[in-house]
Write an enzyme that holds these catalytic residues in place. Sequence first.
Site, mmCIF file in Angstrom:
data_model
loop_
_atom_site.group_PDB
_atom_site.id
_atom_site.type_symbol
_atom_site.label_atom_id
_atom_site.label_comp_id
_atom_site.label_asym_id
_atom_site.label_seq_id
_atom_site.Cartn_x
_atom_site.Cartn_y
_atom_site.Cartn_z
ATOM 1 N N ASP A 64 0.810 -1.216 0.000
ATOM 2 C CA ASP A 64 0.000 0.000 0.000
ATOM 3 C C ASP A 64 0.846 1.270 0.000
ATOM 4 O O ASP A 64 2.062 1.214 0.131
ATOM 5 C CB ASP A 64 -0.965 -0.014 1.202
ATOM 6 C CG ASP A 64 -0.285 -0.455 2.503
ATOM 7 O OD1 ASP A 64 0.961 -0.407 2.585
ATOM 8 O OD2 ASP A 64 -1.004 -0.857 3.435
ATOM 9 N N HIS B 33 -7.420 -4.766 10.391
ATOM 10 C CA HIS B 33 -7.142 -4.570 8.960
ATOM 11 C C HIS B 33 -5.875 -5.309 8.528
ATOM 12 O O HIS B 33 -4.973 -5.553 9.330
ATOM 13 C CB HIS B 33 -7.100 -3.085 8.581
ATOM 14 C CG HIS B 33 -5.917 -2.302 9.038
ATOM 15 N ND1 HIS B 33 -5.978 -0.950 9.300
ATOM 16 C CD2 HIS B 33 -4.626 -2.652 9.269
ATOM 17 C CE1 HIS B 33 -4.785 -0.524 9.662
ATOM 18 N NE2 HIS B 33 -3.948 -1.524 9.662
ATOM 19 N N ASP C 20 -7.587 -2.673 14.426
ATOM 20 C CA ASP C 20 -8.983 -2.931 14.047
ATOM 21 C C ASP C 20 -9.124 -4.180 13.167
ATOM 22 O O ASP C 20 -10.190 -4.411 12.590
ATOM 23 C CB ASP C 20 -9.577 -1.702 13.331
ATOM 24 C CG ASP C 20 -8.877 -1.379 12.015
ATOM 25 O OD1 ASP C 20 -7.863 -2.039 11.675
ATOM 26 O OD2 ASP C 20 -9.345 -0.455 11.313
ATOM 27 N N GLU D 196 -9.803 -1.906 5.588
ATOM 28 C CA GLU D 196 -10.439 -1.661 6.872
ATOM 29 C C GLU D 196 -11.686 -2.542 7.017
ATOM 30 O O GLU D 196 -12.160 -3.117 6.031
ATOM 31 C CB GLU D 196 -10.821 -0.172 6.973
ATOM 32 C CG GLU D 196 -9.634 0.802 6.818
ATOM 33 C CD GLU D 196 -8.683 0.826 8.023
ATOM 34 O OE1 GLU D 196 -8.706 -0.109 8.858
ATOM 35 O OE2 GLU D 196 -7.889 1.782 8.113
#
Length: 241
Positions: A66, A136, A134, A141
Amino acid sequence: MIRVIRVKDAAEAAEKAFEVMKEFIKPGKVLGLATGSTPLGLYAKMVEDHKQNGTSYKEIKSFNLDEYVGLPITHPESYYAFMHRNLFDQIDIPEENTHVPSGLGEDLEAQAREYDEMIAESPVDIQLLGIGSDGHIAFNEPGTPFDSGTHVTDLAESTIKDNCRFFDNDISKVPTQAVTQGIGTIMKARNILLIATGANKAKAVKEMLEGPVDESCPASILQRHDSVVVIVDEPAASLLS
Ligand code: PGA
């Protein structure tokens, strides 16, 4: 199938991760690489091994997961700069063999599709992953479709807060969007190596390994992959049954 390796701390996680990775540092292999604090220990081991043992990356290709949208590659917190500083500039991998998605351009979605096409032509032998607090993986997400390809995404509030430390602890400086390999892209890697260290990952680790496979925890999809190694240190494993 997920094989879980429990270790004491981040230093031991880096050692184990290097043992796994070493098998893939061979001519013709394609490495999927990641950024963030988690892989730093592993990258230090790879650099040390290159310098001491001459292990070569000349015939290795890499694809990163990313990049932040809007950061030029000259920005020190761009993932392009991160990879050069922490790995590429310290080993002998040719620049043209390395790939980091670009967060700049007229048509980011078209660039994202081209990125997936490049990966399809050079399938990833081992994909390194961290995990977000979280759940991810890369910047996928919670709620991201499991079959997603590389795409532009908004970062979750929790991710912006988690990454604030890299931007002078000033939340207004953290990019709010990223280009990320999709979950579908990541799942095409032949092998996956996920490292999770620290207590702030404990809940996500539990959901990934013991929860249902559900888009609310993106990492839970790894339960459906054939070949995954998860290395967890004691604080990150503290909620496992
Ligand atoms: P970290 O990030 O390694 O900086 O904790 C992991 C991630 O968000 O995937």
